[in-house]
Design a protein around this motif. Sequence first.
Motif, mmCIF file in Angstrom:
data_model
loop_
_atom_site.group_PDB
_atom_site.id
_atom_site.type_symbol
_atom_site.label_atom_id
_atom_site.label_comp_id
_atom_site.label_asym_id
_atom_site.label_seq_id
_atom_site.Cartn_x
_atom_site.Cartn_y
_atom_site.Cartn_z
ATOM 1 N N GLY A 162 56.494 9.517 136.758
ATOM 2 C CA GLY A 162 56.960 9.099 135.645
ATOM 3 C C GLY A 162 58.272 8.836 135.654
ATOM 4 O O GLY A 162 59.131 9.334 134.937
ATOM 5 N N GLN A 163 58.601 9.708 137.323
ATOM 6 C CA GLN A 163 60.369 9.698 137.858
ATOM 7 C C GLN A 163 61.204 8.875 138.449
ATOM 8 O O GLN A 163 59.881 8.239 138.648
ATOM 9 N N VAL A 164 62.249 8.595 138.064
ATOM 10 C CA VAL A 164 62.820 7.034 138.391
ATOM 11 C C VAL A 164 63.873 8.207 139.684
ATOM 12 O O VAL A 164 64.542 8.901 139.321
ATOM 13 N N SER A 165 64.091 7.141 141.043
ATOM 14 C CA SER A 165 64.889 7.676 141.189
ATOM 15 C C SER A 165 66.428 7.468 141.391
ATOM 16 O O SER A 165 66.622 5.920 140.212
ATOM 17 N N GLU A 166 67.167 8.343 141.101
ATOM 18 C CA GLU A 166 68.908 8.024 140.620
ATOM 19 C C GLU A 166 69.335 6.060 142.324
ATOM 20 O O GLU A 166 69.750 5.594 141.312
ATOM 21 N N LYS A 167 68.318 6.704 142.585
ATOM 22 C CA LYS A 167 68.853 4.705 143.841
ATOM 23 C C LYS A 167 68.085 3.952 143.134
ATOM 24 O O LYS A 167 69.427 2.462 143.419
ATOM 25 N N SER A 168 67.473 3.265 142.422
ATOM 26 C CA SER A 168 66.928 2.376 141.734
ATOM 27 C C SER A 168 67.839 2.211 140.575
ATOM 28 O O SER A 168 67.629 1.176 139.795
ATOM 29 N N VAL A 169 68.681 2.608 139.872
ATOM 30 C CA VAL A 169 69.989 2.985 139.100
ATOM 31 C C VAL A 169 71.034 2.308 138.624
ATOM 32 O O VAL A 169 71.627 1.761 140.198
ATOM 33 N N VAL A 170 70.704 1.189 138.262
ATOM 34 C CA VAL A 170 72.244 -0.116 138.647
ATOM 35 C C VAL A 170 74.063 0.613 138.026
ATOM 36 O O VAL A 170 74.642 0.036 138.941
ATOM 37 N N GLY A 171 73.657 1.027 136.704
ATOM 38 C CA GLY A 171 74.417 1.841 136.427
ATOM 39 C C GLY A 171 74.567 2.198 134.638
ATOM 40 O O GLY A 171 73.045 2.013 134.443
ATOM 41 N N LYS A 172 75.643 2.571 134.380
ATOM 42 C CA LYS A 172 75.013 3.344 132.960
ATOM 43 C C LYS A 172 75.747 1.821 131.787
ATOM 44 O O LYS A 172 76.785 1.052 131.826
ATOM 45 N N ALA A 173 75.191 1.407 130.863
ATOM 46 C CA ALA A 173 75.681 0.351 129.813
ATOM 47 C C ALA A 173 76.338 1.047 129.082
ATOM 48 O O ALA A 173 76.901 2.824 128.910
ATOM 49 N N TRP A 174 77.748 0.888 129.280
ATOM 50 C CA TRP A 174 79.211 0.645 128.878
ATOM 51 C C TRP A 174 79.758 0.229 127.036
ATOM 52 O O TRP A 174 80.086 0.567 126.900
ATOM 53 N N LEU A 175 79.573 -1.533 127.498
ATOM 54 C CA LEU A 175 79.839 -1.593 126.208
ATOM 55 C C LEU A 175 78.931 -3.177 125.196
ATOM 56 O O LEU A 175 78.408 -3.383 126.763
ATOM 57 N N ARG A 176 78.855 -3.317 124.399
ATOM 58 C CA ARG A 176 77.880 -4.315 124.139
ATOM 59 C C ARG A 176 79.039 -4.973 123.425
ATOM 60 O O ARG A 176 80.195 -5.048 122.622
ATOM 61 N N VAL A 177 78.670 -6.277 123.930
ATOM 62 C CA VAL A 177 79.354 -7.836 123.216
ATOM 63 C C VAL A 177 78.637 -8.921 122.767
ATOM 64 O O VAL A 177 79.653 -9.068 122.349
ATOM 65 N N TRP A 178 77.713 -8.562 122.680
ATOM 66 C CA TRP A 178 77.108 -9.639 121.512
ATOM 67 C C TRP A 178 76.153 -8.617 121.160
ATOM 68 O O TRP A 178 75.305 -7.982 121.728
ATOM 69 N N PRO A 179 75.833 -8.755 119.495
ATOM 70 C CA PRO A 179 76.655 -9.564 118.734
ATOM 71 C C PRO A 179 78.131 -9.148 118.886
ATOM 72 O O PRO A 179 77.957 -8.003 118.204
ATOM 73 N N PHE A 180 78.559 -10.052 118.104
ATOM 74 C CA PHE A 180 79.862 -9.680 117.572
ATOM 75 C C PHE A 180 80.456 -8.539 116.747
ATOM 76 O O PHE A 180 80.965 -7.956 117.064
ATOM 77 N N GLY A 181 79.409 -8.780 115.384
ATOM 78 C CA GLY A 181 79.525 -7.669 114.596
ATOM 79 C C GLY A 181 79.400 -6.056 114.918
ATOM 80 O O GLY A 181 79.567 -5.736 114.460
ATOM 81 N N ARG A 182 78.517 -5.869 116.258
ATOM 82 C CA ARG A 182 78.341 -4.966 116.722
ATOM 83 C C ARG A 182 79.106 -4.265 117.813
ATOM 84 O O ARG A 182 78.098 -3.729 118.811
ATOM 85 N N ALA A 183 79.593 -5.386 118.603
ATOM 86 C CA ALA A 183 79.958 -4.805 119.656
ATOM 87 C C ALA A 183 80.250 -3.756 119.059
ATOM 88 O O ALA A 183 81.694 -2.914 118.538
ATOM 89 N N GLY A 184 81.202 -3.418 121.379
ATOM 90 C CA GLY A 184 81.938 -1.695 120.599
ATOM 91 C C GLY A 184 81.439 -0.639 122.206
ATOM 92 O O GLY A 184 80.631 -0.961 122.464
ATOM 93 N N PHE A 185 82.101 0.292 122.010
ATOM 94 C CA PHE A 185 81.883 1.353 123.646
ATOM 95 C C PHE A 185 80.658 1.899 123.451
ATOM 96 O O PHE A 185 79.916 2.235 122.015
ATOM 97 N N ILE A 186 79.577 2.121 123.776
ATOM 98 C CA ILE A 186 78.621 3.045 124.125
ATOM 99 C C ILE A 186 78.589 4.279 124.648
ATOM 100 O O ILE A 186 79.044 5.033 125.664
#
Length: 198
Positions: A162-186
């Motif tokens: 159940g453990q995930v290699s750090e090498k498989s990580v694409v990146g960190k969720a940073w910003l919600r861009v859609w829907p506009f009503g909930r847009a903002g930084f995470i």
Amino acid sequence: MVMAVVVKTFFLQAFYIPSESMEPTMLVDDKILVQKVSYWGGDVKRGDVVVFDDPGGWLSPEDSRHASNFVQSGLEKIGLFPTGGHLIKRVIGVGGDTIRCCSEGKLTVNGKELDESYLLDESATKDKTFEVKVRKGYLWVMGDNRGNSYDSRGHLGDPGGGQVSEKSVVGKAWLRVWPFGRAGFIHKPETFETVNRK
């Protein structure tokens, strides 16, 4: 086009949320930007919401779907259309951590109970009892919708435990861009700031 490929490879990439596993933090079909700069040094932190490649058998065919036509497929390749075929979860433990479930329904990391007020239903965490030591270079990840998230807990019996290699990580969720009503930084919750490494 070259700039778009460079940005996708090193800086930002668009993704969509395919399932309910991260509710209420992320809703189905939310469109987000994932930033990669924070992990250039490989320093993934507890509490981060990360996008990672399927470690093998975590995704169903429906969850693995990609762009459905030629134009969208081309845009996906250069990072201008949200990418599928990945998972998004919250990092609960990093290499060296001991994760235990559950002390009166609460998850503990290195003996510290987590106050996970960001969860859809905190009581759903205690459905599965376990204790794991996270290997160096690996992560323990869980969804915020604990009652509907097939995450590290559901893969305890896999070869990787159940453990995930750090090498498989694409990146960190940073910003919600859609829907506009909930847009903002995470933002990362403060609950992990008091956890000490063992």
